[in-house]
Design an enzyme around this catalytic site. Structure first.
Site, short mmCIF file in Angstrom:
data_model
loop_
_atom_site.label_atom_id
_atom_site.label_comp_id
_atom_site.label_asym_id
_atom_site.label_seq_id
_atom_site.Cartn_x
_atom_site.Cartn_y
_atom_site.Cartn_z
N SER A 1 0.84 -1.20 0.00
CA SER A 1 0.00 0.00 0.00
C SER A 1 0.87 1.25 0.00
O SER A 1 2.04 1.18 -0.39
CB SER A 1 -0.94 -0.02 1.21
N ASN A 2 0.34 2.37 0.43
CA ASN A 2 1.13 3.60 0.51
C ASN A 2 0.67 4.42 1.72
O ASN A 2 -0.21 4.00 2.46
CB ASN A 2 1.00 4.39 -0.80
N PHE A 3 1.26 5.59 1.89
CA PHE A 3 1.03 6.37 3.12
C PHE A 3 -0.22 7.26 3.09
O PHE A 3 -0.42 8.08 3.98
CB PHE A 3 2.25 7.25 3.42
#
Ligand code: C5P
Length: 402
Positions: free
Chosen positions: A213-215
């Protein structure tokens, strides 16, 4: 030619709190009434020491409310009814005390209970001594209110009642009127429109316990959803996994996990959408296969992950966009910002792209603020200052409106 104010016919609750700037509230009420709005004044008990209810009720043609009920008749004043009635709730002047109560929900007077019941747009015009204004607790409360979607009409600098000079003077009534009129003018145009927004990250499973995923936290997309709903739109918010939540009843949240699920939900909503804003940070890649069981290090000392590109949701919608639909994208860049953003707008057939750069402090993932430049397909662009995400959302929707 008489210009009709966008506030004509609007219902405004004017909350007056106990500060010397309360004398300006009389002029403010007069301006609202002249603009054609219906004004209901609520005063806190200490506001009545600064300006009389008689002045306010004469100017607005309505009895002023301070208490929860009228003692001699037992008539109850319903903050719920007022909250439903109000298109606008404006606390002017808003003292440090009232801001603190609003920020924390201390509903011990009619003004704060009505605020908590308000579904309309909320504005506060702080007014206080310069040291109170600069105190960290005031800044904290203002930041909380902003995050809750309250608009702050900034205090000005100048001479204060204490004879000290600094920031803390309530904005002038004419300025407060202008802020609301501008807001009402924009609000009308989104009323009844269907706005679809994607928000948050997507999560691409590797096995039952792991993912890529990402932030992204979803704050920008959720701020957009709240703002569009407050302007009268019905909002479909297609959201990846986030911890923030949507408050407004006109925001319909569709929770998804992967880019593919987000694409499916976004496509369905786009069919009936007038405006689509792609604020999600969609993972660019997903594992080619998802393991059924947890991948074990003991069994697999080396693990190779093959990734395949995810569908581009914005570009997919751009390809099927109908005449009159508006498609807005985001571009989070680290270098060559303007050229990259313009390239994305063209490639994905967007009408507008909101660029933020990771090089700007306070912009991008996770922060409560953002600093954006908006590029439009007609070749124009506009740079904005660092602002709260709620204010950036308002700027973006203003730009869509134009
Ligand atoms: O290409 P890039 O990811 O920088 O493009 C950003 C814009 O495209 C954002 O509006 C984002 O929501 C959207 N996007 C998308 N689907 C993807 C990748 C990006 O909708 N797979």
């Amino acid at each position: 030619m008489t210009l009709i104010s966008a506030l004509a016919g609007k219902h405004i609750v004017l909350g007056i709190t106990g500060g010397i700037a309360a004398y300006k509230s009389a002029l403010l009420a007069r301006l609202f009434v002249k603009a054609g709005a219906e004004v209901q004044v609520i005063m806190t008990p200490s506001a009545r020491e600064f300006i009389t209810p008689l002045t306010m009720s004469t100017l607005t043609g309505k009895p002023v409310i301070t208490e929860f009920f009228t003692a001699n008749t037992g008539e109850w004043h319903s903050h719920v009814d007022l909250g439903l009635w109000a298109d606008y709730f404006v606390a002017a002047p808003a003292t440090a005390c009232t801001l603190a109560k609003m920020a924390t929900g201390v509903a011990d007077n009619m003004l704060v209970t009505s605020y908590l019941s308000t579904r309309g747009r909320v504005f506060v015009a702080p007014a206080m001594d310069l040291d109170m204004m600069a105190h960290p607790s005031t800044s904290r409360n203002l930041a909380t209110l902003e995050a809750d979607g309250v608009r702050i009409i900034e205090a000005a600098s100048g001479e204060l009642a204490s004879h000290l000079s600094g920031k803390g003077r309530m904005a002038e009534p004419a300025e407060i009127l202008e802020v609301l009129e501008r807001d009402a003018a924009h609000g009308c145009r989104l009323a009844g429109k269907h706005v679809m927004i994607t928000a948050g990250p997507t999560v691409e499973r590797i096995d039952p316990v792991r993912y890529i995923s990402n932030f992204s936290t979803g704050k920008m997309g959720y701020a957009l959803a709240e703002e569009a709903a407050r302007r009268g739109a019905s909002v479909t918010l297609v959201s990846g996994p986030v911890t923030v939540s949507a408050k407004h009843p006109s925001v319909n949240v569709i929770k998804v996990e992967s880019a593919q699920e987000m694409l499916d939900a976004a496509r369905r909503a786009f069919d009936t959408a007038d405006i689509a804003i792609m604020a999600a940070a969609v993972a660019d890649y997903a594992p080619e296969t998802v393991a059924d069981a947890k991948i074990k290090r003991e069994k697999q000392p080396e693990c190779e992950l093959r990734l395949t590109a995810n569908p581009d949701i914005a570009a997919t919608l751009g390809a099927v966009k109908r005449h009159g639909q508006i498609l807005v994208g985001f571009a989070l860049e680290t270098d060559n910002e303007s050229a990259n953003a313009a390239g994305k707008m063209a490639r994905k057939n967007l009408d507008m792209i909101v660029m933020n750069s990771l090089r700007d402090k306070g912009a991008g993932f996770g922060t409560d603020t953002n600093k954006v430049t908006i590029f439009k397909a007609d070749g124009t662009s506009r740079q904005y200052d660092l602002k709260s995400k709620a204010e950036v959302a308002a700027d973006i929707l203003d730009a869509v409106d134009e």
